[in-house]
Design a protein around this motif. Structure first.
Motif, short mmCIF file in Angstrom:
data_model
loop_
_atom_site.label_atom_id
_atom_site.label_comp_id
_atom_site.label_asym_id
_atom_site.label_seq_id
_atom_site.Cartn_x
_atom_site.Cartn_y
_atom_site.Cartn_z
N UNK A 1 1.02 -1.43 0.07
CA UNK A 1 -0.24 -0.27 0.11
C UNK A 1 0.94 1.13 0.14
N UNK A 2 0.31 2.25 0.15
CA UNK A 2 0.58 3.75 0.36
C UNK A 2 1.94 3.59 1.00
N UNK A 3 1.22 3.37 3.00
CA UNK A 3 1.91 3.38 3.52
C UNK A 3 2.75 2.03 4.51
N UNK A 4 3.50 1.72 4.59
CA UNK A 4 3.69 0.38 5.24
C UNK A 4 4.91 0.19 5.95
N UNK A 5 5.75 -0.80 6.94
CA UNK A 5 6.92 -0.79 7.56
C UNK A 5 7.13 -2.06 7.40
N UNK A 6 8.62 -2.36 7.01
CA UNK A 6 8.93 -3.59 6.98
C UNK A 6 9.82 -3.98 8.19
N UNK A 7 9.83 -4.79 8.93
CA UNK A 7 10.40 -5.79 9.72
C UNK A 7 11.68 -6.06 9.69
N UNK A 8 11.82 -6.79 10.66
CA UNK A 8 13.82 -7.62 10.58
C UNK A 8 14.05 -7.72 9.83
N UNK A 31 9.17 1.37 18.79
CA UNK A 31 7.40 0.80 20.20
C UNK A 31 7.63 2.34 20.67
N UNK A 32 8.58 3.42 20.42
CA UNK A 32 8.05 3.88 21.51
C UNK A 32 7.43 5.11 20.53
N UNK A 33 7.10 5.51 19.71
CA UNK A 33 6.54 5.75 18.59
C UNK A 33 4.95 4.68 18.52
N UNK A 34 4.84 3.77 18.73
CA UNK A 34 3.88 3.27 18.44
C UNK A 34 3.62 1.56 17.88
N UNK A 35 4.22 1.96 17.48
CA UNK A 35 4.14 0.51 16.20
C UNK A 35 4.36 -0.46 16.97
N UNK A 36 3.52 -1.82 15.95
CA UNK A 36 3.23 -3.02 16.90
C UNK A 36 4.82 -4.02 16.87
N UNK A 37 4.64 -4.87 17.40
CA UNK A 37 5.56 -6.07 18.03
C UNK A 37 6.69 -6.65 16.62
N UNK A 38 7.81 -5.80 17.07
CA UNK A 38 8.84 -6.65 15.76
C UNK A 38 8.69 -7.93 15.52
N UNK A 39 8.46 -8.72 16.69
CA UNK A 39 8.10 -10.07 15.91
C UNK A 39 6.72 -10.66 14.95
N UNK A 40 6.29 -9.52 15.60
CA UNK A 40 4.64 -10.10 14.67
C UNK A 40 4.96 -9.44 12.85
N UNK A 59 14.21 -12.10 21.81
CA UNK A 59 12.81 -13.45 21.09
C UNK A 59 11.43 -12.35 21.02
N UNK A 60 11.27 -11.99 22.33
CA UNK A 60 10.45 -11.16 22.27
C UNK A 60 10.13 -9.82 22.03
N UNK A 61 11.24 -8.96 21.68
CA UNK A 61 11.28 -7.33 21.60
C UNK A 61 11.42 -7.40 20.38
N UNK A 62 12.64 -8.50 19.81
CA UNK A 62 13.02 -8.42 18.04
C UNK A 62 12.61 -9.16 17.12
N UNK A 63 12.80 -10.24 18.20
CA UNK A 63 11.77 -12.00 17.39
C UNK A 63 13.65 -12.04 16.24
N UNK A 119 21.49 -10.65 16.22
CA UNK A 119 21.09 -8.71 15.09
C UNK A 119 23.04 -8.32 15.27
N UNK A 120 23.23 -8.22 15.79
CA UNK A 120 24.40 -7.87 16.18
C UNK A 120 25.52 -7.83 14.77
N UNK A 121 25.18 -9.42 14.11
CA UNK A 121 25.77 -9.49 13.14
C UNK A 121 25.55 -8.46 12.03
N UNK A 122 23.82 -8.86 12.35
CA UNK A 122 23.47 -7.12 11.27
C UNK A 122 24.22 -5.85 11.01
#
Length: 235
Positions: free
Chosen positions: A57-64, A90-99, A166-170, A176-179
């Protein structure tokens, strides 16, 4: 492809990794690789079409994502995007990253998140994140090269770090450090200063061959190929 990053104020350090714009300038349908970098991307496509797995769509967010993403867009596409560190998302109210890890989610056009991308995104981000600082764990992650470093800086044992990530980032802490290490090396290579062996050493790789393996896994090309082909995170 015209890719550019906007300058960011110090107030956004550790919260926003980049604000970028992209204008396609090729006829027909264009395909590129987006390299992973440990950030959530909030994206506004103001013209054209784009697709990753399905039409976006016009607005979207890509996850990790722990690997490169091959996506396509029409030759008339125009984008504005914000690369947010997960804790800022998360501070801006985005949905949990693992989702939506390794995927994307639609963002409502009338939402506060979408509004950040209209007009002056840097000024709006500065206002929206005023008074917010990266939490201690986030600062430790950005300053560390190993899970042991994070544990030493925070006092958190390895198993607890695994549960938090696992809970916050998935993603696992080591992944994550490798990335993050790859992201920094890719930026260094595009700036073209040091030779590849020096870049590998500066970014904590065991040697140049180790960095080359990571680039083939996370960018699909060796470091020398990335130096030629990369525009920001895109190949």
């Amino acid at each position: 492809m015209d890719y550019a990053e906007l300058p960011l104020p110090p107030a956004l350090d550790g919260l926003v990794a980049a604000v970028w714009t992209l204008a396609a300038s090729e006829p027909g349908w264009v395909e590129h690789e987006a390299t992973p970098d440990g950030c959530v991307e909030l994206i506004h496509r103001s013209a054209g079409r784009s697709e990753w797995r399905r039409d976006q769509p016009e607005f979207f967010a890509t996850g990790l994502s722990p690997h490169p993403i091959r996506f396509g867009f029409s030759g008339d596409a125009r984008f504005t995007a914000i690369k947010l560190w997960p804790w800022a998302w998360h501070a801006l109210g985005g949905p949990p990253c693992p989702g939506f890890a390794d995927d994307w989610v639609a963002v409502a056009p009338d939402s506060p998140l979408a509004d950040l991308l209209r007009g002056a995104p840097v000024a709006k981000l500065t206002a929206a994140l005023a008074g917010i600082e990266p939490p201690p764990l986030a600062r430790a992650v950005l300053a560390s090269t190993s899970v042991a470093d994070i544990s030493a800086a925070t006092g958190l044992p390895h198993r607890r770090l695994q549960r938090i990530f696992a809970r916050e980032l998935g993603l696992a802490p080591r992944t994550y450090l490798r990335l993050l290490r790859f992201r920094e090396a890719l930026q260094d290579i595009q700036q073209g200063g040091d030779n590849l062996a020096d870049t590998a050493a500066a970014r904590g790789y065991a040697d140049q061959a180790h960095m080359a393996r990571d680039f083939r896994a996370l960018a699909g090309v060796p470091p020398s190929g990335a130096r030629i082909r990369a525009k920001g995170p895109f190949l």
